[in-house]
Design a protein around this motif. Structure first.
Motif, PDB file in Angstrom:
ATOM      1  N   TRP A   7       0.829  -1.206   0.000  1.00  0.00           N
ATOM      2  CA  TRP A   7       0.000   0.000   0.000  1.00  0.00           C
ATOM      3  C   TRP A   7       0.861   1.252   0.000  1.00  0.00           C
ATOM      4  O   TRP A   7       1.892   1.313   0.657  1.00  0.00           O
ATOM      5  CB  TRP A   7      -0.922   0.018   1.207  1.00  0.00           C
ATOM      6  N   HIS A  34      -3.081   0.619  -3.848  1.00  0.00           N
ATOM      7  CA  HIS A  34      -2.313  -0.609  -4.062  1.00  0.00           C
ATOM      8  C   HIS A  34      -2.073  -0.749  -5.558  1.00  0.00           C
ATOM      9  O   HIS A  34      -3.004  -1.013  -6.323  1.00  0.00           O
ATOM     10  CB  HIS A  34      -3.065  -1.827  -3.522  1.00  0.00           C
ATOM     11  N   GLU A  36      -0.690  -2.961  -7.505  1.00  0.00           N
ATOM     12  CA  GLU A  36      -0.929  -4.251  -8.170  1.00  0.00           C
ATOM     13  C   GLU A  36      -2.411  -4.506  -8.404  1.00  0.00           C
ATOM     14  O   GLU A  36      -2.814  -4.962  -9.468  1.00  0.00           O
ATOM     15  CB  GLU A  36      -0.322  -5.389  -7.349  1.00  0.00           C
ATOM     16  N   THR A  37      -3.222  -4.232  -7.410  1.00  0.00           N
ATOM     17  CA  THR A  37      -4.656  -4.529  -7.496  1.00  0.00           C
ATOM     18  C   THR A  37      -5.487  -3.336  -7.947  1.00  0.00           C
ATOM     19  O   THR A  37      -6.647  -3.501  -8.289  1.00  0.00           O
ATOM     20  CB  THR A  37      -5.186  -4.988  -6.128  1.00  0.00           C
ATOM     21  N   HIS A  39      -6.592  -1.155  -6.019  1.00  0.00           N
ATOM     22  CA  HIS A  39      -7.540  -0.852  -4.953  1.00  0.00           C
ATOM     23  C   HIS A  39      -7.201   0.484  -4.303  1.00  0.00           C
ATOM     24  O   HIS A  39      -6.039   0.860  -4.197  1.00  0.00           O
ATOM     25  CB  HIS A  39      -7.532  -1.946  -3.889  1.00  0.00           C
ATOM     26  N   TYR A  65      -8.255   1.155 -14.458  1.00  0.00           N
ATOM     27  CA  TYR A  65      -8.871  -0.136 -14.776  1.00  0.00           C
ATOM     28  C   TYR A  65      -9.094  -0.262 -16.283  1.00  0.00           C
ATOM     29  O   TYR A  65      -8.764  -1.275 -16.893  1.00  0.00           O
ATOM     30  CB  TYR A  65     -10.192  -0.293 -14.029  1.00  0.00           C
TER      31      TYR A  65
END
Length: 101
Positions: A7, A34, A36-37, A39, A65
């Motif tokens: 994070w 984050h 990688e994700t 989020h 995204y």
């Protein structure tokens, strides 16, 4: 520790038009991201969804995204009648990100 879990602490900033005051106002929001994700974790004390939060959502979540998963696709966003969804700043954020409204 949040950093060891991937994070990153960041600050989102944007100039959002306030229709009641008839001028743009500068907003800052702290968030955790984050990479990688993709989020995002953030909080706000007043409304759960105001115009700065909507613009932040488009810039921090929807735009990356789309770039990661649908870079060449034409995307369509349909929004309800919620006040923060009907502002010029939201329309600009979506257009800038390559979404149709």
């Amino acid at each position: 520790c949040l950093a060891s879990a991937g994070w990153v602490k960041r600050i989102w900033e944007g100039d959002i038009y306030n229709s009641k005051k008839k001028k743009k106002e500068h907003h800052k929001r702290l968030y955790l991201w984050h990479p990688e994700t993709l989020h995002v974790i953030t909080v706000q004390l007043k409304a759960c969804c105001d115009t700065p939060a909507c613009v932040m959502y488009v810039e921090l979540l929807l735009t990356p995204y789309k770039a990661r998963h649908f870079s060449n696709a034409l995307m369509l966003m349909v929004l309800d009648n919620c006040g923060p969804h009907k502002t010029p700043d939201i329309e600009t954020a979506f257009k800038k990100a390559g979404w149709l409204m």
